[in-house]
Scaffold this motif. Structure first.
Motif, PDB file in Angstrom:
ATOM      1  N   ILE A 278      25.820 -42.335  34.052  1.00 45.08           N
ATOM      2  CA  ILE A 278      26.896 -41.660  33.306  1.00 45.08           C
ATOM      3  C   ILE A 278      28.065 -41.522  34.269  1.00 45.08           C
ATOM      4  CG2 ILE A 278      27.616 -39.577  32.108  1.00 45.08           C
ATOM      5  CD1 ILE A 278      23.964 -40.011  32.455  1.00 45.08           C
ATOM      6  N   HIS A 279      29.185 -42.101  33.898  1.00 46.55           N
ATOM      7  CA  HIS A 279      30.366 -42.072  34.751  1.00 46.55           C
ATOM      8  C   HIS A 279      31.351 -41.038  34.211  1.00 46.55           C
ATOM      9  CE1 HIS A 279      29.206 -45.655  37.051  1.00 46.55           C
ATOM     10  NE2 HIS A 279      28.755 -46.136  35.897  1.00 46.55           N
ATOM     11  N   LEU A 280      31.808 -40.179  35.117  1.00 48.69           N
ATOM     12  CA  LEU A 280      32.725 -39.098  34.751  1.00 48.69           C
ATOM     13  C   LEU A 280      34.120 -39.445  35.259  1.00 48.69           C
ATOM     14  CD1 LEU A 280      32.444 -36.329  33.306  1.00 48.69           C
ATOM     15  CD2 LEU A 280      32.336 -35.286  35.587  1.00 48.69           C
ATOM     16  N   TRP A 281      35.106 -39.339  34.353  1.00 46.97           N
ATOM     17  CA  TRP A 281      36.490 -39.701  34.654  1.00 46.97           C
ATOM     18  C   TRP A 281      37.396 -38.491  34.466  1.00 46.97           C
ATOM     19  CZ3 TRP A 281      37.317 -45.016  35.777  1.00 46.97           C
ATOM     20  CH2 TRP A 281      36.252 -45.859  35.473  1.00 46.97           C
ATOM     21  N   ASP A 282      38.454 -38.431  35.303  1.00 52.81           N
ATOM     22  CA  ASP A 282      39.501 -37.425  35.137  1.00 52.81           C
ATOM     23  C   ASP A 282      40.531 -37.974  34.160  1.00 52.81           C
ATOM     24  OD1 ASP A 282      41.829 -35.808  35.417  1.00 52.81           O
ATOM     25  OD2 ASP A 282      41.115 -35.123  37.369  1.00 52.81           O
ATOM     26  N   VAL A 283      40.720 -37.289  33.025  1.00 52.70           N
ATOM     27  CA  VAL A 283      41.608 -37.805  31.979  1.00 52.70           C
ATOM     28  C   VAL A 283      43.054 -37.829  32.447  1.00 52.70           C
ATOM     29  CG1 VAL A 283      42.507 -37.327  29.662  1.00 52.70           C
ATOM     30  CG2 VAL A 283      40.058 -37.129  30.109  1.00 52.70           C
ATOM     31  N   ARG A 284      43.477 -36.836  33.220  1.00 54.26           N
ATOM     32  CA  ARG A 284      44.883 -36.766  33.628  1.00 54.26           C
ATOM     33  C   ARG A 284      45.252 -37.871  34.601  1.00 54.26           C
ATOM     34  NH1 ARG A 284      44.396 -30.455  35.077  1.00 54.26           N
ATOM     35  NH2 ARG A 284      42.409 -31.311  35.772  1.00 54.26           N
ATOM     36  N   SER A 285      44.380 -38.158  35.549  1.00 55.15           N
ATOM     37  CA  SER A 285      44.690 -39.192  36.538  1.00 55.15           C
ATOM     38  C   SER A 285      44.042 -40.535  36.220  1.00 55.15           C
ATOM     39  CB  SER A 285      44.237 -38.729  37.925  1.00 55.15           C
ATOM     40  OG  SER A 285      42.827 -38.546  37.956  1.00 55.15           O
ATOM     41  N   ARG A 286      43.109 -40.546  35.244  1.00 53.28           N
ATOM     42  CA  ARG A 286      42.366 -41.744  34.850  1.00 53.28           C
ATOM     43  C   ARG A 286      41.589 -42.325  36.030  1.00 53.28           C
ATOM     44  NH1 ARG A 286      47.294 -42.424  33.091  1.00 53.28           N
ATOM     45  NH2 ARG A 286      47.693 -44.241  34.435  1.00 53.28           N
ATOM     46  N   GLU A 287      41.078 -41.455  36.873  1.00 56.24           N
ATOM     47  CA  GLU A 287      40.315 -41.885  38.036  1.00 56.24           C
ATOM     48  C   GLU A 287      38.846 -41.506  37.895  1.00 56.24           C
ATOM     49  OE1 GLU A 287      42.094 -40.190  41.469  1.00 56.24           O
ATOM     50  OE2 GLU A 287      43.866 -41.501  41.436  1.00 56.24           O
ATOM     51  N   HIS A 288      38.014 -42.329  38.486  1.00 56.21           N
ATOM     52  CA  HIS A 288      36.580 -42.079  38.499  1.00 56.21           C
ATOM     53  C   HIS A 288      36.280 -40.959  39.494  1.00 56.21           C
ATOM     54  CE1 HIS A 288      32.286 -42.752  39.334  1.00 56.21           C
ATOM     55  NE2 HIS A 288      32.233 -43.384  38.163  1.00 56.21           N
ATOM     56  N   ILE A 289      35.511 -39.933  39.071  1.00 53.90           N
ATOM     57  CA  ILE A 289      35.264 -38.789  39.957  1.00 53.90           C
ATOM     58  C   ILE A 289      33.789 -38.553  40.228  1.00 53.90           C
ATOM     59  CG2 ILE A 289      37.403 -37.582  39.368  1.00 53.90           C
ATOM     60  CD1 ILE A 289      35.876 -35.902  37.396  1.00 53.90           C
ATOM     61  N   GLN A 290      32.872 -39.053  39.379  1.00 54.11           N
ATOM     62  CA  GLN A 290      31.447 -38.764  39.598  1.00 54.11           C
ATOM     63  C   GLN A 290      30.597 -39.766  38.829  1.00 54.11           C
ATOM     64  OE1 GLN A 290      30.285 -36.330  41.570  1.00 54.11           O
ATOM     65  NE2 GLN A 290      28.108 -36.630  41.175  1.00 54.11           N
ATOM     66  N   ALA A 291      29.431 -40.064  39.385  1.00 52.75           N
ATOM     67  CA  ALA A 291      28.430 -40.878  38.700  1.00 52.75           C
ATOM     68  C   ALA A 291      27.114 -40.106  38.688  1.00 52.75           C
ATOM     69  CB  ALA A 291      28.254 -42.226  39.390  1.00 52.75           C
ATOM     70  N   PHE A 292      26.563 -39.892  37.493  1.00 55.01           N
ATOM     71  CA  PHE A 292      25.275 -39.214  37.351  1.00 55.01           C
ATOM     72  C   PHE A 292      24.187 -40.264  37.196  1.00 55.01           C
ATOM     73  CE2 PHE A 292      28.013 -35.825  35.281  1.00 55.01           C
ATOM     74  CZ  PHE A 292      27.981 -34.987  36.391  1.00 55.01           C
ATOM     75  N   SER A 293      23.197 -40.207  38.061  1.00 54.92           N
ATOM     76  CA  SER A 293      22.061 -41.123  37.976  1.00 54.92           C
ATOM     77  C   SER A 293      20.814 -40.320  37.623  1.00 54.92           C
ATOM     78  CB  SER A 293      21.863 -41.863  39.301  1.00 54.92           C
ATOM     79  OG  SER A 293      21.612 -40.937  40.355  1.00 54.92           O
ATOM     80  N   GLY A 294      19.923 -40.941  36.897  1.00 57.50           N
ATOM     81  CA  GLY A 294      18.700 -40.258  36.483  1.00 57.50           C
ATOM     82  C   GLY A 294      17.986 -41.003  35.387  1.00 57.50           C
ATOM     83  N   HIS A 295      18.730 -41.732  34.574  1.00 58.50           N
ATOM     84  CA  HIS A 295      18.105 -42.524  33.513  1.00 58.50           C
ATOM     85  C   HIS A 295      17.567 -43.835  34.085  1.00 58.50           C
ATOM     86  CE1 HIS A 295      18.980 -40.057  30.017  1.00 58.50           C
ATOM     87  NE2 HIS A 295      20.234 -39.911  30.414  1.00 58.50           N
ATOM     88  N   ARG A 296      16.499 -44.301  33.475  1.00 57.79           N
ATOM     89  CA  ARG A 296      15.892 -45.569  33.896  1.00 57.79           C
ATOM     90  C   ARG A 296      16.160 -46.692  32.917  1.00 57.79           C
ATOM     91  NH1 ARG A 296       9.902 -43.700  36.194  1.00 57.79           N
ATOM     92  NH2 ARG A 296      10.695 -42.254  37.780  1.00 57.79           N
ATOM     93  N   GLY A 297      17.002 -46.446  31.963  1.00 57.50           N
ATOM     94  CA  GLY A 297      17.371 -47.463  30.994  1.00 57.50           C
ATOM     95  C   GLY A 297      18.832 -47.314  30.633  1.00 57.50           C
ATOM     96  N   PRO A 298      19.380 -48.237  29.834  1.00 61.21           N
ATOM     97  CA  PRO A 298      20.789 -48.150  29.434  1.00 61.21           C
ATOM     98  C   PRO A 298      21.098 -46.806  28.762  1.00 61.21           C
ATOM     99  CG  PRO A 298      19.863 -50.275  28.827  1.00 61.21           C
ATOM    100  CD  PRO A 298      18.719 -49.436  29.297  1.00 61.21           C
ATOM    101  N   VAL A 299      22.246 -46.249  29.098  1.00 63.76           N
ATOM    102  CA  VAL A 299      22.697 -45.000  28.473  1.00 63.76           C
ATOM    103  C   VAL A 299      23.367 -45.363  27.155  1.00 63.76           C
ATOM    104  CG1 VAL A 299      24.143 -42.958  28.713  1.00 63.76           C
ATOM    105  CG2 VAL A 299      22.983 -43.912  30.721  1.00 63.76           C
ATOM    106  N   SER A 300      22.745 -44.978  26.053  1.00 61.33           N
ATOM    107  CA  SER A 300      23.194 -45.421  24.722  1.00 61.33           C
ATOM    108  C   SER A 300      24.054 -44.406  23.994  1.00 61.33           C
ATOM    109  CB  SER A 300      21.978 -45.750  23.859  1.00 61.33           C
ATOM    110  OG  SER A 300      21.096 -44.630  23.802  1.00 61.33           O
TER     111      SER A 300
END
Length: 501
Positions: A233-255
């Motif tokens: 799961i990738h977290l983005w800052d809407v105001r700057s449109r920059e990538h700020i965090q990646a959450f890992s934990g799932h073992r399959g595609p995030v649907s």
């Protein structure tokens, strides 16, 4: 000798005034006598004048000016009439004042009722009657393209006030666009080193897949979350449109992804059958929920405490987060649930791969109402869909007809009776939810070519956006060559609500 007694001197007697002589002097009369005589004459005159007045009044006489004087009875009557008139006028004035007060009170009550109704509708405790206000679309109305994508669009999301939108496609392009102007800006993926520094795990293959399957935006408009084939799961800052965090934990595609309303809590569903809970503000993992026996396909959140999910195990789960419990709903025997959404906290709306749509209630384990073949295949669309042999690891429909009627997306204006469904049969359909789970009533068909992979209805209920592609969201088993990959918008004309005071 005895002394002689002295003779008293006799006083002279006053002359009587009763004598007939005119030479009598009144000086010699006694003062009391004069006063008594004069008083008698005055008293007699006064009594005579009073008697004359009484006699005149009793006789109904005239006064000195010659005008008739009213009798005592007439005076009493006049006074009584004047008193009655005053009382009547006062009563009328009181009634008028009371009517004005009643009008003011009625107006105040009406204002209070309107404000209370709006507050209840906004909070979701009272259903907004929106479907009855939907008008027939004009001939010139139709889906108009907002943003073009090179690859099929897999997800669309609207901000809380519905003035900004977000879309993603299979090539990993994420676009931020303005609903009114159509002005768009792209999100740029950072390098692999930056992703790893943002807590992303190294890819399993030589190159990380950036294909996006789902999007979600927070209620405050600060965060955008994306999920896809790279299992993050990738977290983005809407105001700057920059990538700020990646959450890992799932073992399959995030649907699927969903933010809790008015909350930084984020929920994710995956092909690994797990539901995970995150906090975007603190950027931390919170919880993991187990219950599905197959791939989780879609989800929706009504609050941070209630999450709805459907999976390929033909079940729908309502998760009660604080209680750490869940309610299980089973699909009809011939259907597999494909998509879901909340109508309110007690009713849900789903679409199935057999072309049916279902209305659910929290009080029943089975659908309260089903419309089968909700998206019938049109003859002129039957040859526009090509079957591809490449299946890409997902369920494949048995025929072209079933592929086109497959309900691939549903949406609702939460807290209202207006819902929509989309398929590849060439139309998006608007539906009205009847009160008390009594049924689903069709409203209008909105013409649209291609696979409708995602839908969203504006908070105002005045437009609907769709993410459309030549291919379905989770596979490549079909292709509509006449479709254009992109985000389209269609106005919904509403009759103005009368709120007269």
């Amino acid at each position: 000798m005895a002394p002689r007694p002295r003779k008293r001197a006799s006083r002279p007697k006053p002359r009587s005034s009763r004598g007939g002589g005119g030479d009598e002097d009144p000086f010699f009369e006694s003062e009391p006598k004069r006063r008594r005589g004069g008083g008698r004459d005055e008293d007699i005159e006064s009594e005579d004048s009073d008697l004359e007045g009484v006699g005149a009044a009793a006789a109904g006489g005239v006064d000195e000016d010659g005008e008739e004087e009213e009798t005592a009875g007439e005076k009493k009557m006049r006074i009584a009439k004047e008193l009655l008139k005053r009382v009547t006028d006062a009563a009328k004035r009181r009634e008028e004042d009371e009517e004005e007060d009643e009008d003011e009170e009625a107006g105040g009550r009406r204002v209070a009722e309107i404000l209370l109704k709006k507050q209840l509708e906004e909070s979701g405790r009272k259903r907004m009657e929106l479907a009855a206000r939907v008008l027939q679309p004009d001939p010139e109305d139709g889906f108009k393209i907002i943003v073009k994508h090179r690859q099929p669009v897999t997800a669309v999301a609207l901000s809380k006030d519905s003035d900004k939108g977000f879309s993603a496609s299979k090539d990993g392009v994420i676009v931020h666009w303005d609903v009114e102007t159509g002005k768009s800006e792209k999100y740029l993926w950072p390098s692999e080193n930056v992703l790893v520094s943002h807590h992303a795990k190294p890819p399993l293959s030589t190159k990380r897949s950036k294909q996006v399957l789902t999007l979600a935006v927070s209620s405050d408009g600060r965060y955008l979350a994306s999920g896809g084939l790279d299992r993050h799961i990738h977290l983005w800052d809407v105001r700057s449109r920059e990538h700020i965090q990646a959450f890992s934990g799932h073992r399959g595609p995030v649907s699927c992804l969903a933010f809790g309303p008015d909350s930084p809590e984020l929920f994710s569903g995956s092909f690994d059958r797990k539901i995970m809970q995150w906090n975007a503000e603190d950027r931390t993992y919170m919880n993991c929920l187990f219950g599905h026996q197959s791939e989780v396909l879609t989800m929706d959140a009504f609050s941070k405490d209630r999450v709805l999910t459907v999976a390929r195990d033909r079940t729908m789960h309502l998760w009660k987060i604080p209680e750490e419990s869940q309610l299980l709903f089973r699909a009809p025997a011939t259907a597999s649930l494909e998509c879901c959404c909340f109508i309110d906290d007690k009713e849900f709306f789903t679409g199935s791969d057999d072309g049916s749509i279902e209305l659910w209630s929290i009080m029943r384990k089975k659908p309260t109402y089903i419309i089968r073949n909700a998206h019938p295949v049109l003859r002129n669309n039957l040859n526009s869909l090509d079957n591809n042999d490449e299946e890409n690891g997902t369920n494949k429909p048995e025929s072209v007809s079933s592929a086109q009627s497959w309900v691939s997306a549903v949406a609702a204006r939460k807290g209202s009776d207006l819902v929509a469904s989309g398929a590849a049969n060439g139309s998006v359909r608007l539906w009205a939810i009847e009160p008390d789970s009594k049924g689903i009533r069709p409203l209008f068909n909105l013409r649209l070519d291609g696979f409708v992979n995602s839908l969203a209805i504006a908070k105002s209920g005045r437009f609907i956006v769709a993410g459309v592609g030549q291919e379905p969201r989770l596979g490549r088993w079909g292709r509509v060559r006449s479709a254009q990959n992109g985000v389209v918008i269609h106005p919904i004309r509403l009759k103005e609500e009368s709120e007269g005071l």
